[in-house]
Design a protein around this motif. Sequence first.
Motif, PDB file in Angstrom:
ATOM      1  N   LEU A 184     -13.633 -52.363-162.287  1.00 25.48           N
ATOM      2  CA  LEU A 184     -14.122 -53.068-161.102  1.00 25.48           C
ATOM      3  C   LEU A 184     -13.569 -54.490-161.017  1.00 25.48           C
ATOM      4  O   LEU A 184     -13.286 -54.988-159.926  1.00 25.48           O
ATOM      5  CB  LEU A 184     -15.652 -53.096-161.130  1.00 25.48           C
ATOM      6  CG  LEU A 184     -16.354 -51.745-160.959  1.00 25.48           C
ATOM      7  CD1 LEU A 184     -17.854 -51.884-161.218  1.00 25.48           C
ATOM      8  CD2 LEU A 184     -16.108 -51.167-159.578  1.00 25.48           C
ATOM      9  N   SER A 185     -13.426 -55.142-162.165  1.00 26.38           N
ATOM     10  CA  SER A 185     -12.883 -56.501-162.176  1.00 26.38           C
ATOM     11  C   SER A 185     -11.428 -56.508-161.722  1.00 26.38           C
ATOM     12  O   SER A 185     -11.005 -57.385-160.951  1.00 26.38           O
ATOM     13  CB  SER A 185     -13.005 -57.110-163.573  1.00 26.38           C
ATOM     14  OG  SER A 185     -14.361 -57.250-163.947  1.00 26.38           O
ATOM     15  N   GLN A 186     -10.650 -55.531-162.183  1.00 23.10           N
ATOM     16  CA  GLN A 186      -9.253 -55.456-161.758  1.00 23.10           C
ATOM     17  C   GLN A 186      -9.155 -55.198-160.262  1.00 23.10           C
ATOM     18  O   GLN A 186      -8.315 -55.783-159.566  1.00 23.10           O
ATOM     19  CB  GLN A 186      -8.520 -54.369-162.535  1.00 23.10           C
ATOM     20  CG  GLN A 186      -7.024 -54.325-162.247  1.00 23.10           C
ATOM     21  CD  GLN A 186      -6.342 -55.631-162.615  1.00 23.10           C
ATOM     22  OE1 GLN A 186      -6.384 -56.056-163.765  1.00 23.10           O
ATOM     23  NE2 GLN A 186      -5.702 -56.286-161.632  1.00 23.10           N
ATOM     24  N   ALA A 187     -10.027 -54.313-159.756  1.00 23.41           N
ATOM     25  CA  ALA A 187     -10.027 -54.034-158.321  1.00 23.41           C
ATOM     26  C   ALA A 187     -10.363 -55.291-157.523  1.00 23.41           C
ATOM     27  O   ALA A 187      -9.776 -55.551-156.461  1.00 23.41           O
ATOM     28  CB  ALA A 187     -11.018 -52.914-158.006  1.00 23.41           C
ATOM     29  N   ARG A 188     -11.288 -56.083-158.030  1.00 20.33           N
ATOM     30  CA  ARG A 188     -11.662 -57.326-157.344  1.00 20.33           C
ATOM     31  C   ARG A 188     -10.503 -58.321-157.357  1.00 20.33           C
ATOM     32  O   ARG A 188     -10.213 -58.957-156.333  1.00 20.33           O
ATOM     33  CB  ARG A 188     -12.899 -57.942-157.994  1.00 20.33           C
ATOM     34  CG  ARG A 188     -13.375 -59.208-157.292  1.00 20.33           C
ATOM     35  CD  ARG A 188     -14.675 -59.738-157.870  1.00 20.33           C
ATOM     36  NE  ARG A 188     -15.062 -60.974-157.201  1.00 20.33           N
ATOM     37  CZ  ARG A 188     -15.711 -61.041-156.050  1.00 20.33           C
ATOM     38  NH1 ARG A 188     -16.071 -59.927-155.430  1.00 20.33           N
ATOM     39  NH2 ARG A 188     -16.021 -62.207-155.504  1.00 20.33           N
ATOM     40  N   VAL A 189      -9.843 -58.460-158.489  1.00 20.67           N
ATOM     41  CA  VAL A 189      -8.695 -59.360-158.580  1.00 20.67           C
ATOM     42  C   VAL A 189      -7.603 -58.926-157.610  1.00 20.67           C
ATOM     43  O   VAL A 189      -7.005 -59.750-156.902  1.00 20.67           O
ATOM     44  CB  VAL A 189      -8.165 -59.407-160.022  1.00 20.67           C
ATOM     45  CG1 VAL A 189      -6.800 -60.095-160.074  1.00 20.67           C
ATOM     46  CG2 VAL A 189      -9.146 -60.132-160.932  1.00 20.67           C
ATOM     47  N   ASP A 190      -7.329 -57.624-157.559  1.00 20.36           N
ATOM     48  CA  ASP A 190      -6.291 -57.122-156.649  1.00 20.36           C
ATOM     49  C   ASP A 190      -6.644 -57.430-155.197  1.00 20.36           C
ATOM     50  O   ASP A 190      -5.779 -57.839-154.402  1.00 20.36           O
ATOM     51  CB  ASP A 190      -6.118 -55.611-156.837  1.00 20.36           C
ATOM     52  CG  ASP A 190      -5.523 -55.257-158.193  1.00 20.36           C
ATOM     53  OD1 ASP A 190      -4.945 -56.147-158.847  1.00 20.36           O
ATOM     54  OD2 ASP A 190      -5.647 -54.078-158.591  1.00 20.36           O
ATOM     55  N   ALA A 191      -7.908 -57.227-154.831  1.00 18.49           N
ATOM     56  CA  ALA A 191      -8.345 -57.491-153.457  1.00 18.49           C
ATOM     57  C   ALA A 191      -8.243 -58.975-153.121  1.00 18.49           C
ATOM     58  O   ALA A 191      -7.819 -59.353-152.014  1.00 18.49           O
ATOM     59  CB  ALA A 191      -9.778 -56.998-153.263  1.00 18.49           C
ATOM     60  N   GLU A 192      -8.617 -59.830-154.062  1.00 21.81           N
ATOM     61  CA  GLU A 192      -8.543 -61.272-153.815  1.00 21.81           C
ATOM     62  C   GLU A 192      -7.096 -61.746-153.727  1.00 21.81           C
ATOM     63  O   GLU A 192      -6.769 -62.622-152.909  1.00 21.81           O
ATOM     64  CB  GLU A 192      -9.306 -62.022-154.904  1.00 21.81           C
ATOM     65  CG  GLU A 192     -10.817 -61.838-154.817  1.00 21.81           C
ATOM     66  CD  GLU A 192     -11.570 -62.657-155.847  1.00 21.81           C
ATOM     67  OE1 GLU A 192     -10.945 -63.072-156.846  1.00 21.81           O
ATOM     68  OE2 GLU A 192     -12.781 -62.874-155.644  1.00 21.81           O
ATOM     69  N   ASP A 193      -6.222 -61.176-154.560  1.00 24.60           N
ATOM     70  CA  ASP A 193      -4.805 -61.538-154.474  1.00 24.60           C
ATOM     71  C   ASP A 193      -4.238 -61.170-153.105  1.00 24.60           C
ATOM     72  O   ASP A 193      -3.452 -61.923-152.509  1.00 24.60           O
ATOM     73  CB  ASP A 193      -4.014 -60.822-155.576  1.00 24.60           C
ATOM     74  CG  ASP A 193      -4.243 -61.426-156.949  1.00 24.60           C
ATOM     75  OD1 ASP A 193      -4.817 -62.530-157.026  1.00 24.60           O
ATOM     76  OD2 ASP A 193      -3.855 -60.784-157.949  1.00 24.60           O
ATOM     77  N   ASP A 194      -4.645 -60.007-152.593  1.00 17.10           N
ATOM     78  CA  ASP A 194      -4.182 -59.584-151.273  1.00 17.10           C
ATOM     79  C   ASP A 194      -4.722 -60.509-150.184  1.00 17.10           C
ATOM     80  O   ASP A 194      -4.001 -60.858-149.237  1.00 17.10           O
ATOM     81  CB  ASP A 194      -4.622 -58.149-151.002  1.00 17.10           C
ATOM     82  CG  ASP A 194      -4.135 -57.627-149.660  1.00 17.10           C
ATOM     83  OD1 ASP A 194      -2.910 -57.527-149.475  1.00 17.10           O
ATOM     84  OD2 ASP A 194      -4.989 -57.346-148.786  1.00 17.10           O
ATOM     85  N   LEU A 195      -5.982 -60.924-150.333  1.00 18.77           N
ATOM     86  CA  LEU A 195      -6.586 -61.823-149.354  1.00 18.77           C
ATOM     87  C   LEU A 195      -5.859 -63.172-149.337  1.00 18.77           C
ATOM     88  O   LEU A 195      -5.572 -63.730-148.265  1.00 18.77           O
ATOM     89  CB  LEU A 195      -8.067 -62.010-149.673  1.00 18.77           C
ATOM     90  CG  LEU A 195      -8.950 -62.697-148.630  1.00 18.77           C
ATOM     91  CD1 LEU A 195      -8.949 -61.917-147.323  1.00 18.77           C
ATOM     92  CD2 LEU A 195     -10.374 -62.849-149.161  1.00 18.77           C
ATOM     93  N   ILE A 196      -5.562 -63.698-150.508  1.00 20.77           N
ATOM     94  CA  ILE A 196      -4.841 -64.967-150.604  1.00 20.77           C
ATOM     95  C   ILE A 196      -3.467 -64.847-149.946  1.00 20.77           C
ATOM     96  O   ILE A 196      -3.015 -65.746-149.213  1.00 20.77           O
ATOM     97  CB  ILE A 196      -4.725 -65.408-152.073  1.00 20.77           C
ATOM     98  CG1 ILE A 196      -6.104 -65.796-152.619  1.00 20.77           C
ATOM     99  CG2 ILE A 196      -3.740 -66.571-152.222  1.00 20.77           C
ATOM    100  CD1 ILE A 196      -6.137 -66.007-154.111  1.00 20.77           C
ATOM    101  N   ARG A 197      -2.794 -63.719-150.195  1.00 24.53           N
ATOM    102  CA  ARG A 197      -1.482 -63.505-149.568  1.00 24.53           C
ATOM    103  C   ARG A 197      -1.591 -63.524-148.052  1.00 24.53           C
ATOM    104  O   ARG A 197      -0.762 -64.161-147.364  1.00 24.53           O
ATOM    105  CB  ARG A 197      -0.918 -62.164-150.038  1.00 24.53           C
ATOM    106  CG  ARG A 197       0.408 -61.780-149.356  1.00 24.53           C
ATOM    107  CD  ARG A 197       0.833 -60.370-149.718  1.00 24.53           C
ATOM    108  NE  ARG A 197      -0.142 -59.383-149.289  1.00 24.53           N
ATOM    109  CZ  ARG A 197      -0.262 -58.928-148.036  1.00 24.53           C
ATOM    110  NH1 ARG A 197       0.531 -59.404-147.087  1.00 24.53           N
ATOM    111  NH2 ARG A 197      -1.163 -58.015-147.743  1.00 24.53           N
TER     112      ARG A 197
END
Length: 231
Positions: A184-197
Motif C-alpha cells: 500500500l505504501s508503494q502504491a501511495r508513493v506511485d500515485a503521489e509521484d504521478d500527481l506531482i508530475r
Amino acid sequence: MIHVKTKFDRPSADAIRRLSKFSSATVHEAQGRKGALSSKIKPIDRSMSFCGPAVTVVCAPRDNLMLQVAIHYAQKGDVVLVAAGEYEEAGTFGDVLGNAMKAKGLAGMVTDSGVRDTKDLIELGLPVFSASVCIKGTVKETIGPINHPLVFGDEIVYPGDLLLGDADGVVVVRKDEVEEVIRLSQARVDAEDDLIRRYKEGGTTIELCKLTDVLKTKGLLVEDAELEPAL
C-alpha cells in the motif's frame, strides 16, 4: 507474572529493509491513517531515522531500571520502546546507555520521557526519539514488564511490531500486516509521484484532487463567477 519475555517473532530483515524506504507519514496514511505515535515524539536530530522490531518496556516515571534491563536482552536491529508515563521532566537516557545500545547494534531508542547528553548521542549516530530533552536524573527502583503489549500514547504496540521513525515522527506497523503495508505504501508513493508530475505539467489542485463537486456542494463562491469550480 514473567517480567521479561525473550521469545517473540520479528519480521524478516528483508521486510524491514523494504519498509524502511518509506516515510512515517506515507506508512501512516497507507495503512488507513493508523499507527502514528504521539506527535510529541521527535528525533533529537532531524536527520535521524530507523526501522526495526519493537522491544517494549514499561518504566516507572523518573526510573530507568527496566530500560537498562531491556538493552541487555534486546537483539541487533531492535528498537527499544519505553513507556514511562509520559513523564517529560527526567533524563532517562543518555550517552552511556546510548553507547551500550550502539555496541549491540540496536536500531534506535524511543521514549515518551526525556533524554539528555544529546550532543554526544548525535555524534554517536544512534537514532533517539523522545518527548523532551531534560537533564534531571533518574532512579533505578521499579521492576516492570519487558516485551509485553503496551500502550504508547493512543497506540497499542506488541513486541515484534515494526517501528519506523524519521524527522516527522514514529509509526507502528503490526508485524502480521507488514507485507500489505509495504504494498500500500508503494502504491501511495506511485500515485503521489504521478500527481506531482501532473502539477508540473500544469494541472491544478481543484482538478487533480477532484474537488469540483465537493466545492459546489459546499456552496463555494468566488469573486469572479467564471472562475468558480463549476466546470
